[in-house]
Design a protein around this motif. Structure first.
Motif, PDB file in Angstrom:
ATOM      1  N   PHE A   1       0.797  -1.228   0.000  1.00 34.80           N
ATOM      2  CA  PHE A   1       0.000   0.000   0.000  1.00 34.80           C
ATOM      3  C   PHE A   1       0.830   1.277   0.000  1.00 34.80           C
ATOM      4  CE2 PHE A   1       0.064  -1.429   4.502  1.00 34.80           C
ATOM      5  CZ  PHE A   1       0.654  -0.334   5.104  1.00 34.80           C
ATOM      6  N   LEU A   2       2.134   1.176   0.126  1.00 32.15           N
ATOM      7  CA  LEU A   2       2.966   2.381   0.150  1.00 32.15           C
ATOM      8  C   LEU A   2       2.917   3.178  -1.157  1.00 32.15           C
ATOM      9  CD1 LEU A   2       4.595   3.899   2.204  1.00 32.15           C
ATOM     10  CD2 LEU A   2       6.625   2.698   1.417  1.00 32.15           C
ATOM     11  N   PRO A   3       2.908   2.536  -2.337  1.00 28.42           N
ATOM     12  CA  PRO A   3       2.832   3.327  -3.581  1.00 28.42           C
ATOM     13  C   PRO A   3       1.592   4.224  -3.643  1.00 28.42           C
ATOM     14  CG  PRO A   3       3.422   1.066  -4.084  1.00 28.42           C
ATOM     15  CD  PRO A   3       3.078   1.107  -2.625  1.00 28.42           C
ATOM     16  N   GLU A   4       0.478   3.726  -3.141  1.00 23.34           N
ATOM     17  CA  GLU A   4      -0.751   4.521  -3.130  1.00 23.34           C
ATOM     18  C   GLU A   4      -0.584   5.766  -2.247  1.00 23.34           C
ATOM     19  OE1 GLU A   4      -5.233   4.069  -1.326  1.00 23.34           O
ATOM     20  OE2 GLU A   4      -4.205   2.243  -1.974  1.00 23.34           O
ATOM     21  N   LEU A   5       0.064   5.604  -1.102  1.00 25.69           N
ATOM     22  CA  LEU A   5       0.288   6.744  -0.210  1.00 25.69           C
ATOM     23  C   LEU A   5       1.293   7.727  -0.801  1.00 25.69           C
ATOM     24  CD1 LEU A   5       0.283   4.927   3.241  1.00 25.69           C
ATOM     25  CD2 LEU A   5      -1.522   6.358   2.250  1.00 25.69           C
ATOM     26  N   ILE A   6       2.308   7.219  -1.465  1.00 26.89           N
ATOM     27  CA  ILE A   6       3.286   8.092  -2.118  1.00 26.89           C
ATOM     28  C   ILE A   6       2.607   8.920  -3.202  1.00 26.89           C
ATOM     29  CG2 ILE A   6       5.334   8.096  -3.615  1.00 26.89           C
ATOM     30  CD1 ILE A   6       6.339   5.685  -1.936  1.00 26.89           C
ATOM     31  N   GLU A   7       1.713   8.287  -3.936  1.00 18.83           N
ATOM     32  CA  GLU A   7       0.969   9.016  -4.974  1.00 18.83           C
ATOM     33  C   GLU A   7       0.019  10.034  -4.345  1.00 18.83           C
ATOM     34  OE1 GLU A   7      -2.235   8.044  -8.482  1.00 18.83           O
ATOM     35  OE2 GLU A   7      -0.672   6.567  -8.068  1.00 18.83           O
ATOM     36  N   LYS A   8      -0.654   9.653  -3.278  1.00 18.33           N
ATOM     37  CA  LYS A   8      -1.593  10.549  -2.604  1.00 18.33           C
ATOM     38  C   LYS A   8      -0.890  11.795  -2.069  1.00 18.33           C
ATOM     39  CE  LYS A   8      -4.980  10.690   1.158  1.00 18.33           C
ATOM     40  NZ  LYS A   8      -5.684   9.897   2.182  1.00 18.33           N
ATOM     41  N   TYR A   9       0.323  11.619  -1.586  1.00 18.30           N
ATOM     42  CA  TYR A   9       1.092  12.728  -1.013  1.00 18.30           C
ATOM     43  C   TYR A   9       2.240  13.113  -1.944  1.00 18.30           C
ATOM     44  CZ  TYR A   9      -1.704  11.696   3.057  1.00 18.30           C
ATOM     45  OH  TYR A   9      -2.779  11.505   3.905  1.00 18.30           O
ATOM     46  N   SER A  10       1.899  13.314  -3.202  1.00 14.65           N
ATOM     47  CA  SER A  10       2.912  13.600  -4.222  1.00 14.65           C
ATOM     48  C   SER A  10       3.595  14.953  -4.010  1.00 14.65           C
ATOM     49  CB  SER A  10       2.288  13.534  -5.620  1.00 14.65           C
ATOM     50  OG  SER A  10       1.256  14.496  -5.725  1.00 14.65           O
ATOM     51  N   GLN A  11       3.050  15.783  -3.139  1.00 13.48           N
ATOM     52  CA  GLN A  11       3.699  17.069  -2.849  1.00 13.48           C
ATOM     53  C   GLN A  11       4.929  16.885  -1.959  1.00 13.48           C
ATOM     54  OE1 GLN A  11       0.830  15.810  -1.655  1.00 13.48           O
ATOM     55  NE2 GLN A  11      -0.139  17.250  -0.272  1.00 13.48           N
ATOM     56  N   PHE A  12       5.105  15.697  -1.407  1.00 14.74           N
ATOM     57  CA  PHE A  12       6.277  15.390  -0.590  1.00 14.74           C
ATOM     58  C   PHE A  12       7.346  14.708  -1.430  1.00 14.74           C
ATOM     59  CE2 PHE A  12       3.261  14.513   3.270  1.00 14.74           C
ATOM     60  CZ  PHE A  12       3.026  15.870   3.415  1.00 14.74           C
ATOM     61  N   ILE A  13       8.588  14.846  -0.993  1.00 21.28           N
ATOM     62  CA  ILE A  13       9.696  14.066  -1.548  1.00 21.28           C
ATOM     63  C   ILE A  13       9.849  12.853  -0.621  1.00 21.28           C
ATOM     64  CG2 ILE A  13      12.176  14.004  -2.018  1.00 21.28           C
ATOM     65  CD1 ILE A  13      12.051  17.091  -2.216  1.00 21.28           C
ATOM     66  N   PHE A  14       9.793  11.652  -1.168  1.00 13.37           N
ATOM     67  CA  PHE A  14       9.985  10.433  -0.376  1.00 13.37           C
ATOM     68  C   PHE A  14      11.376   9.873  -0.658  1.00 13.37           C
ATOM     69  CE2 PHE A  14       5.444  10.797  -0.292  1.00 13.37           C
ATOM     70  CZ  PHE A  14       5.066  10.260   0.930  1.00 13.37           C
ATOM     71  N   VAL A  15      12.110   9.561   0.410  1.00 15.44           N
ATOM     72  CA  VAL A  15      13.477   9.064   0.280  1.00 15.44           C
ATOM     73  C   VAL A  15      13.625   7.794   1.097  1.00 15.44           C
ATOM     74  CG1 VAL A  15      15.926   9.576   0.583  1.00 15.44           C
ATOM     75  CG2 VAL A  15      14.334  11.414  -0.012  1.00 15.44           C
ATOM     76  N   TYR A  16      14.001   6.715   0.424  1.00  9.75           N
ATOM     77  CA  TYR A  16      14.254   5.433   1.081  1.00  9.75           C
ATOM     78  C   TYR A  16      15.643   5.462   1.713  1.00  9.75           C
ATOM     79  CZ  TYR A  16      15.039   0.381   1.532  1.00  9.75           C
ATOM     80  OH  TYR A  16      15.317  -0.881   2.012  1.00  9.75           O
TER      81      TYR A  16
END
Length: 111
Positions: free
Chosen positions: A42-57
């Motif tokens: 489910f993480l890809p869905e949340l990353i898309e939902k909060y696309s205004q953020f930069i996500f860094v692994y």
């Protein structure tokens, strides 16, 4: 998990990204971690939902000193920075649900 977000390349990059004007969500994780595998669907869905953020692994094993310095004792964990300041963290050794992560990220919209 890292296929859906930027991957931290070195510690200097971490400190550079903390200074961004844009909200940066650091996702501390590891390939072997069962709770990290649990959030993977489910993480890809949340990353898309909060696309205004930069996500860094951030690979916990590759950056153990960074984890110690930032008191990341359990994974997956989320630490959020904006303009040089930590504005939020969801750090614990407990399994995190989609709803918990969503609520946390939603709370970062207001900061």
């Amino acid at each position: 998990m890292k296929e859906w977000m930027n991957v931290l390349e070195n510690e200097e990059q971490f400190y550079e990204l903390t200074q961004e004007n844009k909200t940066t969500v650091f996702v501390f994780s590891a390939e072997w971690c069962p709770d990290c595998v649990y959030i993977k669907p489910f993480l890809p869905e949340l990353i898309e939902k909060y696309s205004q953020f930069i996500f860094v692994y951030v690979d916990r094993d590759a950056y153990i000193d960074l984890c110690i310095d930032h008191e990341i004792m359990g994974i997956p964990s989320f630490v959020v920075y904006k303009q040089g300041k930590e504005i939020g963290r969801f750090v614990s050794k407990l399994r995190k649900t989609k709803e918990q992560i969503d609520d946390f990220l939603s709370s970062m919209l207001e900061k």
